[in-house]
Design a protein around this motif. Structure first.
Motif, PDB file in Angstrom:
ATOM      1  N   LEU A   1       8.958  -9.749  -1.614  1.00 46.26           N
ATOM      2  CA  LEU A   1       8.584  -9.324  -0.251  1.00 46.26           C
ATOM      3  C   LEU A   1       7.896 -10.457   0.492  1.00 46.26           C
ATOM      4  O   LEU A   1       7.047 -11.152  -0.069  1.00 46.26           O
ATOM      5  N   LYS A   2       8.237 -10.600   1.763  1.00 50.27           N
ATOM      6  CA  LYS A   2       7.521 -11.565   2.619  1.00 50.27           C
ATOM      7  C   LYS A   2       6.637 -10.759   3.548  1.00 50.27           C
ATOM      8  O   LYS A   2       7.118  -9.869   4.262  1.00 50.27           O
ATOM      9  N   VAL A   3       5.343 -11.061   3.537  1.00 41.20           N
ATOM     10  CA  VAL A   3       4.382 -10.263   4.307  1.00 41.20           C
ATOM     11  C   VAL A   3       3.675 -11.151   5.335  1.00 41.20           C
ATOM     12  O   VAL A   3       3.000 -12.121   4.972  1.00 41.20           O
TER      13      VAL A   3
ATOM     14  N   TYR B   1       0.360  -6.049  -2.285  1.00 42.14           N
ATOM     15  CA  TYR B   1       1.595  -6.522  -2.940  1.00 42.14           C
ATOM     16  C   TYR B   1       1.260  -7.806  -3.702  1.00 42.14           C
ATOM     17  O   TYR B   1       1.468  -8.916  -3.181  1.00 42.14           O
TER      18      TYR B   1
ATOM     19  N   GLY C   1       5.680  -5.837  -5.121  1.00 40.80           N
ATOM     20  CA  GLY C   1       5.991  -6.617  -3.924  1.00 40.80           C
ATOM     21  C   GLY C   1       6.787  -7.874  -4.246  1.00 40.80           C
ATOM     22  O   GLY C   1       6.836  -8.801  -3.432  1.00 40.80           O
ATOM     23  N   GLU C   2       7.466  -7.885  -5.408  1.00 35.88           N
ATOM     24  CA  GLU C   2       8.272  -9.060  -5.761  1.00 35.88           C
ATOM     25  C   GLU C   2       9.325  -9.283  -4.677  1.00 35.88           C
ATOM     26  O   GLU C   2      10.009  -8.341  -4.265  1.00 35.88           O
TER      27      GLU C   2
ATOM     28  N   THR D   1       3.074 -14.498   1.197  1.00 33.94           N
ATOM     29  CA  THR D   1       2.391 -14.249   2.476  1.00 33.94           C
ATOM     30  C   THR D   1       2.841 -15.287   3.512  1.00 33.94           C
ATOM     31  O   THR D   1       3.050 -16.455   3.184  1.00 33.94           O
TER      32      THR D   1
ATOM     33  N   CYS E   1       3.765 -10.700  -3.622  1.00 32.94           N
ATOM     34  CA  CYS E   1       4.490 -11.007  -2.380  1.00 32.94           C
ATOM     35  C   CYS E   1       4.280 -12.461  -1.968  1.00 32.94           C
ATOM     36  O   CYS E   1       3.394 -13.150  -2.478  1.00 32.94           O
TER      37      CYS E   1
END
Ligand SMILES: O=C(O)C(=O)Cc1ccccc1
Length: 300
Positions: free
Chosen positions: A8-10, A28, A5-6, A33, A31
Motif C-alpha cells: 500500500l502507498k499511503v 499499515y 498494508g503490504e 509512506t 506500507c
C-alpha cells in the motif's frame, strides 16, 4: 484498521518525520509512506483523481488537547473519498533547535498550529513568545535546519530531530502528558462493512431549516435503536449559511446553519444502523456516509 498494508502507498501531509507519517505506519506497518506538501495535493493529484499513485491518504481529525481539526472535517466533505479506518496515536512533542542554541536564545517557535496549541502554556512558561505556524512539524524542523536559524525553535517529534539533525532541548512539552491524535485513513473505494467485529460509521448530515427540535430528532433515530454515538461535531454549512428560524414574528430571524458530523458505534452492515439512516433520510435534506470501518482497538 486493515492489517499489514503490504504494497500500500499511503499519502500524508508534510515531510518525513511528521506525526501523520507515524500514524500511517501504525495503521499499515508495511506500507510505503508518500509525503505531500499540502493536503489538497495529497487528496487531489495523488489519490482522488488522475494517475491514482497512492492507495490511501491519512488525515489528522481530532486531538485530546487541541480538539477537532476543522479544516480536515471540511476536506472530508469536499473530496469524495471514503474513510476506511482510524488510528489513535500518542503524540509526544519535543522542543528542537539547531546545535548549540539554548532555550534562552529562542525568540520564536515554529510548528503545525495544532502542535503549537498543544504546547501553548509550556512554551510561554519557557519564555518563548512568538509562534510561527507552518503546514507540518517536520517541515518546520527541515526549514529551521536549512536556514540555520539561531533564534527559532521547533515543536516536533524526536524522530524529526534525528532526521534533520536538530538538538532536543526539552521533551514531552505538551501541556498535558496524555496527548492523543485521531487520524482517518481514506481511500477511493469504501470497504465492505462487517458485523463480526466492532465497526464504526461516520456520517454527515444537514437539518431542515425551520422546524424545531430537528437535532434531537436526528440523534433519536440512533438512540431509539441503542446505537451509541462516539463523536459529534458541527461545522458551518458553507453552501447554505443561514436558516430562517421562525415565522412567529413579522421579521424572520436568520441563524447560522450547520452540518453535523456524527460517528456511530455501528457497522453499516448492521440492519439497525441501516434502518436508523433510512429514518434520518426521511427528514434530513442531506445525509452522506463518510465510511464504515473497523474500530481501532490498538494500544494508544
Ligand atoms: O505536522 C504534523 O506532524 C502532523 O502530522 C499534523 C499533526 C500536528 C500535531 C499533532 C498531530 C498531527
Amino acid at each position: 484498521m486493515e492489517s499489514g498494508g503490504e504494497g500500500l502507498k499511503v499519502a500524508y501531509q508534510g515531510f518525513p518525520g511528521a506525526y501523520s507519517e507515524s500514524a500511517a505506519k501504525k495503521a499499515y506497518p508495511h506500507c510505503q509512506t508518500v509525503p505531500c506538501e499540502h493536503f489538497d495535493t495529497a487528496f487531489q493529484s495523488k489519490i482522488a483523481v488522475e494517475n491514482c499513485t497512492v492507495d490511501r491518504a491519512v488525515l489528522p481529525l481530532e486531538n485530546t488537547l487541541g480538539g477537532s481539526i476543522h479544516r480536515n472535517y471540511d476536506l472530508l466533505l469536499r473530496h469524495k473519498l471514503h474513510i476506511v479506518g482510524d488510528v489513535r496515536l500518542a503524540v509526544r512533542h519535543c522542543l528542537l533547535a539547531n546545535r548549540g542554541v539554548k532555550i534562552g536564545n529562542l525568540r520564536s517557535v515554529m510548528s503545525h498550529p495544532q502542535a503549537l496549541a498543544q504546547c501553548e502554556h509550556t512554551l510561554t512558561e519557557l519564555g518563548i513568545e512568538q509562534r510561527q505556524a507552518v503546514d507540518d512539524t517536520a517541515g518546520a524542523a527541515k526549514l529551521v535546519t536549512e536556514q540555520m536559524l539561531q533564534d527559532t525553535g521547533v515543536v516536533a517529534s524526536s524522530l524529526a530531530a534525528e532526521l534533520y539533525g536538530l538538538d532536543i532541548l526539552a521533551e514531552n512539552i505538551q501541556d498535558e502528558k496524555e496527548n492523543v491524535t485521531r487520524f482517518m485513513m481514506l481511500a477511493r473505494k469504501p470497504i465492505v462493512p462487517q458485523v463480526d467485529k466492532p465497526f464504526k460509521t461516520s456520517i454527515v448530515f444537514s437539518l431542515e431549516d425551520w422546524k424545531p427540535a430537528q437535532l434531537l430528532k436526528a440523534l433519536a433515530v440512533f438512540a431509539l435503536r441503542d446505537i451509541d454515538l462516539t463523536k459529534i461535531e458541527s461545522r458551518p454549512h458553507k453552501k447554505r449559511p443561514f436558516r430562517v428560524a421562525d415565522d412567529t414574528f413579522s421579521t424572520p430571524v436568520k441563524y447560522f446553519n450547520y452540518l453535523f458530523y456524527v460517528d456511530l458505534e455501528a457497522s453499516m452492515a448492521d440492519p439497525k444502523a441501516l434502518k436508523a439512516l433510512g429514518n434520518l433520510e426521511e427528514f434530513a435534506p442531506f445525509v452522506r456516509v463518510l465510511g464504515s470501518y473497523p474500530t481501532d482497538v490498538s494500544e494508544v
